[in-house]
Write a protein that holds these residues in place. Structure first.
Motif, PDB file in Angstrom:
ATOM      1  N   ARG A 185       8.406  80.660  56.174  1.00  0.00           N
ATOM      2  CA  ARG A 185       9.732  80.074  56.365  1.00  0.00           C
ATOM      3  C   ARG A 185       9.730  79.123  57.556  1.00  0.00           C
ATOM      4  NH1 ARG A 185      12.831  84.634  56.043  1.00  0.00           N
ATOM      5  NH2 ARG A 185      12.965  84.410  53.792  1.00  0.00           N
ATOM      6  N   ASN A 186       8.958  79.491  58.590  1.00  0.00           N
ATOM      7  CA  ASN A 186       8.924  78.668  59.796  1.00  0.00           C
ATOM      8  C   ASN A 186       8.299  77.304  59.566  1.00  0.00           C
ATOM      9  OD1 ASN A 186      10.274  80.163  61.578  1.00  0.00           O
ATOM     10  ND2 ASN A 186       8.488  81.016  62.610  1.00  0.00           N
ATOM     11  N   GLU A 204       5.515  89.808  58.340  1.00  0.00           N
ATOM     12  CA  GLU A 204       5.581  88.557  59.090  1.00  0.00           C
ATOM     13  C   GLU A 204       5.227  87.342  58.238  1.00  0.00           C
ATOM     14  OE1 GLU A 204       3.467  88.764  62.872  1.00  0.00           O
ATOM     15  OE2 GLU A 204       4.157  90.828  63.039  1.00  0.00           O
ATOM     16  N   HIS A 261      16.747  73.820  67.783  1.00  0.00           N
ATOM     17  CA  HIS A 261      16.506  73.687  66.348  1.00  0.00           C
ATOM     18  C   HIS A 261      16.082  72.269  65.998  1.00  0.00           C
ATOM     19  CE1 HIS A 261      17.946  77.649  65.221  1.00  0.00           C
ATOM     20  NE2 HIS A 261      18.692  77.526  66.273  1.00  0.00           N
ATOM     21  N   GLN A 285     -11.375  81.584  68.140  1.00  0.00           N
ATOM     22  CA  GLN A 285     -11.024  82.287  69.378  1.00  0.00           C
ATOM     23  C   GLN A 285     -10.659  81.284  70.470  1.00  0.00           C
ATOM     24  OE1 GLN A 285     -11.025  85.807  69.875  1.00  0.00           O
ATOM     25  NE2 GLN A 285      -9.944  85.141  71.702  1.00  0.00           N
ATOM     26  N   LEU A 286     -11.436  80.207  70.558  1.00  0.00           N
ATOM     27  CA  LEU A 286     -11.163  79.188  71.582  1.00  0.00           C
ATOM     28  C   LEU A 286      -9.824  78.513  71.327  1.00  0.00           C
ATOM     29  CD1 LEU A 286     -14.689  77.615  72.088  1.00  0.00           C
ATOM     30  CD2 LEU A 286     -13.438  79.095  73.638  1.00  0.00           C
ATOM     31  N   ASN A 336      -7.377  80.865  72.690  1.00  0.00           N
ATOM     32  CA  ASN A 336      -7.399  80.868  74.158  1.00  0.00           C
ATOM     33  C   ASN A 336      -6.655  79.675  74.734  1.00  0.00           C
ATOM     34  OD1 ASN A 336      -9.003  83.054  73.843  1.00  0.00           O
ATOM     35  ND2 ASN A 336     -10.857  82.143  74.680  1.00  0.00           N
ATOM     36  N   SER A 381      10.001  74.723  73.357  1.00  0.00           N
ATOM     37  CA  SER A 381      11.105  75.631  73.090  1.00  0.00           C
ATOM     38  C   SER A 381      11.178  75.981  71.623  1.00  0.00           C
ATOM     39  CB  SER A 381      12.388  74.973  73.535  1.00  0.00           C
ATOM     40  OG  SER A 381      13.473  75.639  72.992  1.00  0.00           O
ATOM     41  N   VAL A 382      11.328  77.281  71.331  1.00  0.00           N
ATOM     42  CA  VAL A 382      11.588  77.681  69.948  1.00  0.00           C
ATOM     43  C   VAL A 382      13.089  77.945  69.791  1.00  0.00           C
ATOM     44  CG1 VAL A 382       9.425  78.637  69.160  1.00  0.00           C
ATOM     45  CG2 VAL A 382      10.861  79.984  70.655  1.00  0.00           C
ATOM     46  N   TRP A 383      13.772  77.857  70.916  1.00  0.00           N
ATOM     47  CA  TRP A 383      15.201  78.100  70.907  1.00  0.00           C
ATOM     48  C   TRP A 383      15.914  76.939  70.221  1.00  0.00           C
ATOM     49  CZ3 TRP A 383      18.655  81.678  71.575  1.00  0.00           C
ATOM     50  CH2 TRP A 383      19.962  81.336  71.881  1.00  0.00           C
ATOM     51  N   TYR A 427       4.460  75.733  76.816  1.00  0.00           N
ATOM     52  CA  TYR A 427       5.170  76.230  75.652  1.00  0.00           C
ATOM     53  C   TYR A 427       6.391  75.372  75.377  1.00  0.00           C
ATOM     54  CZ  TYR A 427       2.566  80.533  75.352  1.00  0.00           C
ATOM     55  OH  TYR A 427       1.580  81.451  75.177  1.00  0.00           O
ATOM     56  N   GLY A 451       8.119  85.262  57.103  1.00  0.00           N
ATOM     57  CA  GLY A 451       8.675  84.573  58.277  1.00  0.00           C
ATOM     58  C   GLY A 451       7.817  83.376  58.667  1.00  0.00           C
ATOM     59  N   HIS A 509      -3.201  80.411  75.609  1.00  0.00           N
ATOM     60  CA  HIS A 509      -3.100  81.222  76.822  1.00  0.00           C
ATOM     61  C   HIS A 509      -3.290  80.342  78.051  1.00  0.00           C
ATOM     62  CE1 HIS A 509      -2.684  85.227  75.406  1.00  0.00           C
ATOM     63  NE2 HIS A 509      -3.718  85.153  74.617  1.00  0.00           N
ATOM     64  N   ARG A 567       9.071  75.518  57.209  1.00  0.00           N
ATOM     65  CA  ARG A 567      10.219  74.738  56.714  1.00  0.00           C
ATOM     66  C   ARG A 567       9.804  73.693  55.685  1.00  0.00           C
ATOM     67  NH1 ARG A 567      14.298  73.936  61.554  1.00  0.00           N
ATOM     68  NH2 ARG A 567      14.609  76.128  62.048  1.00  0.00           N
TER      69      ARG A 567
END
Lengths: 187, 207
Positions: free
Chosen positions: A42-43, A36, A187, A168-169, A172, A183-185, A181, A39, A175, A45
């Motif tokens: 690469r993300n 990973e 570009h 950790q916080l 969290n 979009s990661v769809w 969230y 990856g 979550h 960029r």
């Protein structure tokens, strides 16, 4: 020996040990998820695709050198410089992607995967400040006796667990705000 | 006396730091516990049981057209991915083994959008020639794909059988299980079970 020197030794040792722990944790995370890692890089960029595997190797080697160097009092000043450079590069990489609005990429900093935020940049700047402390002190001695090593060890342990709690916080938070969230769809 | 006091104080401070960390970890674990089992199903997009939207798309891997959302001879697994999604890449070997295990019963269609050349490179690098691979921003929008990797299972009758965000093999399999059990999702299945448990438990509670 002047007492000011003693304080410098204690501060430098605490900062160096803490940084070393942080780097070892990040390194173990990267080595356990080698597939990973490319990856993740690469993300961000920031490097051309062809250079991504090389960057991954460079990052791992630099982190390992800095972590090892910080453990030894004799080498901790140059190692702190390397650690400081790494932390500032990471902070810049995250800052650039925050400005681009790509907040849902995996931070890759260790621990569970979570997006990036201003707090990640802030955390890295605080850690870079620790590295600056080690460099500025120029100290290559560790405290001796009973009281000072006890204080040093206590501080390192307390700060380390505080760092883990902060991390950790941060995890969290993602979550807690699942509806946000992005979009990661797209570009 | 002073060294003892300082040492004691440090023991307490470190213990508290450990306690704070442990508490924050527990909060994280609780968040994970309350998150749904199996693939995470979102309410957006075509509902489970609804007719799958019709698409006719050209596959990059074999240059033939394939239709999605029509009665077909086999079940279709639409897998939405992107070349720069690390988790999607981790799932590719799992998709491969799923395809060989299910054989003729399952057609796996990889779907994405964006630059075609980049996707062709991705197909070559990860040897995805065995899968159908389509590019369609419209399909992503129609199914309201917000996060990747996302999978949609379309039955032989052309209806959506199961869908959800998949991050691992278990979640991918949960979609197929959901179809086999004819329930919308694993969460739904658990809910149904819970309800029957309650109804059977009721007489006992009366006594």
């Amino acid at each position: 020996m002047r007492s000011a020197d003693l304080y410098l030794d204690v501060t430098a040792t605490i900062a160096a040990c803490l940084l070393s722990l942080v780097l070892v944790r990040a390194l173990l995370h990267k080595l356990s998820r080698q597939a990973e890692l490319t990856g993740t890089i690469r993300n961000y960029r920031l490097v051309p695709d062809g250079l991504v595997p090389l960057t991954a190797v460079a990052v791992v080697v630099c982190e390992a050198c800095a972590a090892l160097g910080l453990m030894l009092p004799q080498t901790r000043v140059p190692a702190a410089l390397l650690a400081c450079a790494l932390l500032l590069i990471y902070a810049a990489a995250m800052g650039i992607n925050l400005l681009r609005g790509r907040t849902s990429i995996d931070c890759g900093c260790g621990g569970a995967a979570h997006g990036i935020s201003c707090l990640h940049v802030l955390r890295n700047l605080v850690l870079a400040l620790c590295a600056v402390l080690v460099m500025a002190s120029g100290s290559t001695r560790v405290p001796t006796g009973f009281a000072l090593p006890t204080v040093t060890a206590g501080c390192v342990l307390a700060l380390w667990f505080m760092f883990l709690a902060f991390d950790q916080l941060l995890g969290n938070r993602t979550h807690a705000s699942t509806s946000q969230y992005s979009s990661v769809w797209g570009h | 006396m002073l060294p003892i006091a300082v040492t004691l104080l440090f023991v307490i401070v470190v213990a508290q730091a450990v306690a704070i960390w442990a508490l924050s970890r527990q909060v994280g674990i609780l968040f994970e516990r309350v998150s749904p089992l199996g693939a995470l199903v979102t309410d957006a997009g075509p509902a489970v049981g609804a007719q799958a939207p019709h698409f006719k798309l050209r596959s990059l891997t074999n240059d033939t057209f394939l239709t999605i959302g029509e009665p077909a001879v086999r079940t279709t697994l639409l897998f939405f991915l992107s070349p720069n999604c690390p988790v999607c890449k981790k799932l590719l070997p799992i998709l491969r083994s799923l395809k060989s295990a299910e054989g003729d019963n399952l057609e796996v269609v990889l779907a994405s959008d964006g630059d075609e050349a980049e996707h062709r490179r991705f197909i070559n690098t990860y040897k995805l020639q065995r899968f159908a691979y389509v590019l369609s921003p419209e399909m992503g929008i129609t199914y309201r794909i917000a996060r990747l990797p996302f999978a949609i299972l379309i039955g032989e009758d052309g209806t959506v059988r199961a869908k959800g965000l998949v991050n691992n093999r278990e979640q991918l399999e949960s979609l197929l299980n959901a179809k086999d059990l004819a329930v919308a999702s694993v969460q739904n299945y658990l809910e149904l079970n819970h309800m029957t448990e309650r109804t059977t438990a009721q007489p006992r509670s009366v006594v």
